[in-house]
Design a protein around this motif. Structure first.
Motif, PDB file in Angstrom:
ATOM      1  N   VAL A   2      -2.211 -32.393  -8.383  1.00  0.00           N
ATOM      2  CA  VAL A   2      -1.128 -33.284  -7.998  1.00  0.00           C
ATOM      3  C   VAL A   2      -0.001 -32.580  -7.585  1.00  0.00           C
ATOM      4  O   VAL A   2       0.890 -32.952  -6.652  1.00  0.00           O
ATOM      5  N   PRO A   3       0.546 -31.635  -8.630  1.00  0.00           N
ATOM      6  CA  PRO A   3       1.806 -31.291  -8.208  1.00  0.00           C
ATOM      7  C   PRO A   3       1.899 -30.139  -6.757  1.00  0.00           C
ATOM      8  O   PRO A   3       2.634 -30.296  -6.075  1.00  0.00           O
ATOM      9  N   ALA A   4       0.611 -29.600  -6.602  1.00  0.00           N
ATOM     10  CA  ALA A   4       0.497 -28.830  -5.417  1.00  0.00           C
ATOM     11  C   ALA A   4       0.422 -29.727  -4.198  1.00  0.00           C
ATOM     12  O   ALA A   4       1.019 -29.384  -3.209  1.00  0.00           O
ATOM     13  N   ILE A   5      -0.262 -30.901  -4.473  1.00  0.00           N
ATOM     14  CA  ILE A   5      -0.164 -31.754  -3.195  1.00  0.00           C
ATOM     15  C   ILE A   5       1.193 -32.316  -2.813  1.00  0.00           C
ATOM     16  O   ILE A   5       1.672 -32.468  -1.772  1.00  0.00           O
ATOM     17  N   ALA A   6       2.009 -32.461  -4.031  1.00  0.00           N
ATOM     18  CA  ALA A   6       3.310 -33.231  -3.716  1.00  0.00           C
ATOM     19  C   ALA A   6       4.228 -32.049  -3.093  1.00  0.00           C
ATOM     20  O   ALA A   6       4.771 -32.417  -2.262  1.00  0.00           O
ATOM     21  N   GLN A   7       4.100 -30.919  -3.524  1.00  0.00           N
ATOM     22  CA  GLN A   7       4.734 -29.673  -3.005  1.00  0.00           C
ATOM     23  C   GLN A   7       4.196 -29.784  -1.437  1.00  0.00           C
ATOM     24  O   GLN A   7       5.432 -29.548  -0.710  1.00  0.00           O
ATOM     25  N   ARG A   8       3.147 -29.726  -1.070  1.00  0.00           N
ATOM     26  CA  ARG A   8       2.726 -29.696   0.317  1.00  0.00           C
ATOM     27  C   ARG A   8       3.509 -30.623   1.236  1.00  0.00           C
ATOM     28  O   ARG A   8       3.930 -30.359   2.347  1.00  0.00           O
ATOM     29  N   PHE A   9       3.322 -31.832   0.776  1.00  0.00           N
ATOM     30  CA  PHE A   9       3.751 -33.129   1.395  1.00  0.00           C
ATOM     31  C   PHE A   9       5.233 -33.640   1.188  1.00  0.00           C
ATOM     32  O   PHE A   9       5.427 -34.688   1.631  1.00  0.00           O
ATOM     33  N   ALA A  10       6.168 -32.974   0.412  1.00  0.00           N
ATOM     34  CA  ALA A  10       7.098 -33.492  -0.050  1.00  0.00           C
ATOM     35  C   ALA A  10       7.913 -33.964   0.953  1.00  0.00           C
ATOM     36  O   ALA A  10       8.479 -35.276   0.718  1.00  0.00           O
ATOM     37  N   SER A  11       8.173 -33.559   2.194  1.00  0.00           N
ATOM     38  CA  SER A  11       8.981 -34.095   3.066  1.00  0.00           C
ATOM     39  C   SER A  11       8.649 -35.472   3.605  1.00  0.00           C
ATOM     40  O   SER A  11       9.343 -35.934   4.672  1.00  0.00           O
ATOM     41  N   ARG A  12       7.040 -35.726   3.278  1.00  0.00           N
ATOM     42  CA  ARG A  12       6.831 -37.171   4.092  1.00  0.00           C
ATOM     43  C   ARG A  12       6.302 -37.866   2.769  1.00  0.00           C
ATOM     44  O   ARG A  12       5.723 -39.078   3.128  1.00  0.00           O
ATOM     45  N   ILE A  13       6.916 -37.602   1.731  1.00  0.00           N
ATOM     46  CA  ILE A  13       6.903 -38.707   0.360  1.00  0.00           C
ATOM     47  C   ILE A  13       8.031 -39.724   0.513  1.00  0.00           C
ATOM     48  O   ILE A  13       9.323 -39.192   0.437  1.00  0.00           O
ATOM     49  N   TRP A  14       7.723 -40.908   0.691  1.00  0.00           N
ATOM     50  CA  TRP A  14       8.686 -41.869   0.913  1.00  0.00           C
ATOM     51  C   TRP A  14       8.666 -42.855  -0.444  1.00  0.00           C
ATOM     52  O   TRP A  14       9.797 -43.602  -0.457  1.00  0.00           O
ATOM     53  N   PHE A  15       7.632 -42.602  -1.291  1.00  0.00           N
ATOM     54  CA  PHE A  15       7.647 -43.626  -2.397  1.00  0.00           C
ATOM     55  C   PHE A  15       6.581 -42.907  -3.195  1.00  0.00           C
ATOM     56  O   PHE A  15       5.704 -42.083  -2.848  1.00  0.00           O
ATOM     57  N   THR A  16       6.796 -43.223  -4.897  1.00  0.00           N
ATOM     58  CA  THR A  16       6.053 -42.286  -5.548  1.00  0.00           C
ATOM     59  C   THR A  16       5.702 -43.600  -6.834  1.00  0.00           C
ATOM     60  O   THR A  16       6.483 -44.191  -7.240  1.00  0.00           O
ATOM     61  N   HIS A  17       4.397 -43.430  -7.231  1.00  0.00           N
ATOM     62  CA  HIS A  17       4.011 -44.074  -8.419  1.00  0.00           C
ATOM     63  C   HIS A  17       3.548 -42.911  -9.471  1.00  0.00           C
ATOM     64  O   HIS A  17       2.787 -42.137  -9.027  1.00  0.00           O
ATOM     65  N   LEU A  18       4.235 -43.002 -10.595  1.00  0.00           N
ATOM     66  CA  LEU A  18       4.202 -42.090 -11.521  1.00  0.00           C
ATOM     67  C   LEU A  18       3.394 -42.585 -12.670  1.00  0.00           C
ATOM     68  O   LEU A  18       3.730 -43.612 -13.373  1.00  0.00           O
ATOM     69  N   ARG A  19       2.068 -42.211 -12.893  1.00  0.00           N
ATOM     70  CA  ARG A  19       1.345 -42.605 -14.072  1.00  0.00           C
ATOM     71  C   ARG A  19       0.455 -41.614 -14.228  1.00  0.00           C
ATOM     72  O   ARG A  19       0.396 -40.482 -13.403  1.00  0.00           O
TER      73      ARG A  19
END
Length: 398
Positions: free
Chosen positions: A286-303
């Motif tokens: 998950v951290p690697a996926i977040a890093q790759r697509f960070a510029s297109r993350i507009w909302f996040t659910h953290l659990r």
């Protein structure tokens, strides 16, 4: 990050003053009473906004739509879809006119998030959501009696599923069906077994490639309108990120997200980073996926979830489980800093604590499964501590 809270509307047992007490200021909600495929009118949108803002002392605002649902016919690709695309585009225009510019949605066929237990006991008397693979297989193979289902599962899981089914009562089976249907929010259809079989028949012959193309067609139809009116669309990952009941799921991993963002490559086409949904996939970092697509993350659910070798998993503490939440939060805060430095006007990423445990006085209250007040408050407090610490150590804006 903007701290937000999912609210299911006026009938939600968690009231708006309670939400303000958590420290959240952004409301994540939807017009659940409007059927799929029908236009969200400006009057309906403004009425919900007015409910949220009725007490100015609370300082709450409608921050994110979750979800603006996609009609099942679009997912299947059946019939004349022009009215459904037209209505979806009009809903986007109306939301933008009302100043609501972030829209979460999903492309999961037939069912939304899926669990087999809604009140798995925790030490001390709390409860959690849980997905038991053998119970799901019992449903798929012996209750639903889906053709070819047994070939998709290991003999060990099949044996446990058969044992569960043979000792289960009719009440147990009704409860399992109800639990599996519980991920559908609001007033949408719940299927009985014959109704679910009929729904699955509509998907007969559907494979990953065809479902991907149906999603790409949806994106080609609606993303230009979202771009035109300033809305950020953010697709939610599959939950769990695996095929269910023979239905393909196509928002389950890094490759899926890359395909989706490339299908219409513009900023309006983004993602909701759900660390729990992606975290339930054994191969997802998950951290690697977040890093790759960070510029297109507009909302996040953290659990967070804790996985087991047979595919079972349960909702863990927000800072427990298998996903490194500090690493995920660090990626998101670094991305916020980048956006702020380049002058992006909407540089903060809305986040919400997702799927809390049922704890203390919330046990037994009529809240939506996974959405009690105290468990999510605990998660938000823990996440707020992580965000504050990471921001201080790295000199990042909150």
């Amino acid at each position: 990050m903007e701290q937000t809270w999912r609210w299911f509307g006026p009938e939600d047992a968690v009231r708006l003053p309670h939400i303000r007490q958590t420290g959240a200021t952004g409301i994540v909600t939807a017009l659940h009473h409007i059927p799929y495929g029908v236009v969200w009118s400006i009057d309906e949108i403004e009425a919900r906004k007015a409910q949220i803002a009725a007490d100015p002392s609370l300082g709450l605002r409608w921050s994110v739509v979750e979800s603006l649902p996609i009609h099942e016919s679009i997912k299947i690709g059946e019939g004349d879809l022009t009215p459904f695309f037209d209505n979806y585009r009009q809903s986007l225009r109306n939301l933008a006119q009302c100043g609501i510019l972030t829209v979460c949605y999903n492309f999961m066929p037939v069912v939304d998030w899926t669990r087999t237990e809604l009140a798995y006991p925790l030490p001390g008397g709390g409860t959690a959501l849980r997905f038991n693979m053998h119970e799901y297989v019992a449903f798929d193979c012996f209750m639903l009696q889906r053709e070819g289902a047994e070939a998709e599962h290991s003999p060990e899981v099949i044996a446990r599923a058969r044992a569960w089914y043979e000792r289960s009562s009719e009440a147990d089976r009704r409860k399992l069906l109800s639990n599996i249907m519980a991920g559908l929010p609001g007033a949408y259809d719940r299927y009985d077994v014959p109704g679910l079989r009929l729904m699955l028949d509509r998907y007969r012959g559907m494979d990953r490639n065809r479902l991907r193309e149906n999603l790409a067609r949806f994106l080609r139809e609606v993303i230009p309108t979202a771009e035109e009116v300033g809305i950020r669309m953010c697709i939610h990952p599959d939950d769990p990120p695996r095929s269910l009941m023979g239905l393909p799921r196509i928002v389950s991993n890094e490759d899926d997200l890359a395909f989706i963002l490339g299908a219409v490559d513009c900023p309006a086409n983004g993602i909701t980073l759900c660390s729990g949904s992606l975290g339930a996939g054994p191969d997802n970092n998950v951290p690697a996926i977040a890093q790759r697509f960070a510029s297109r993350i507009w909302f996040t659910h953290l659990r967070n979830v804790a996985k087991e070798p047979d595919g079972s998993f349960m909702e863990a503490d927000h800072l427990g489980g298998d996903t490194d939440m500090v690493a995920v939060v660090s990626v998101l805060l670094e991305e916020q800093k980048r956006r702020k430095e380049v002058g992006a006007p909407r540089w903060r990423i809305p986040m919400r604590p997702d799927h809390g445990h049922e704890l203390l006085d919330d046990v037994g209250k009529p809240t939506h499964p996974g959405y009690p007040a105290i468990g999510r408050l605990k998660g938000l407090a823990e996440l707020r501590g992580v965000m504050t610490t990471v921001a201080a150590l790295r000199n990042l804006p909150l």
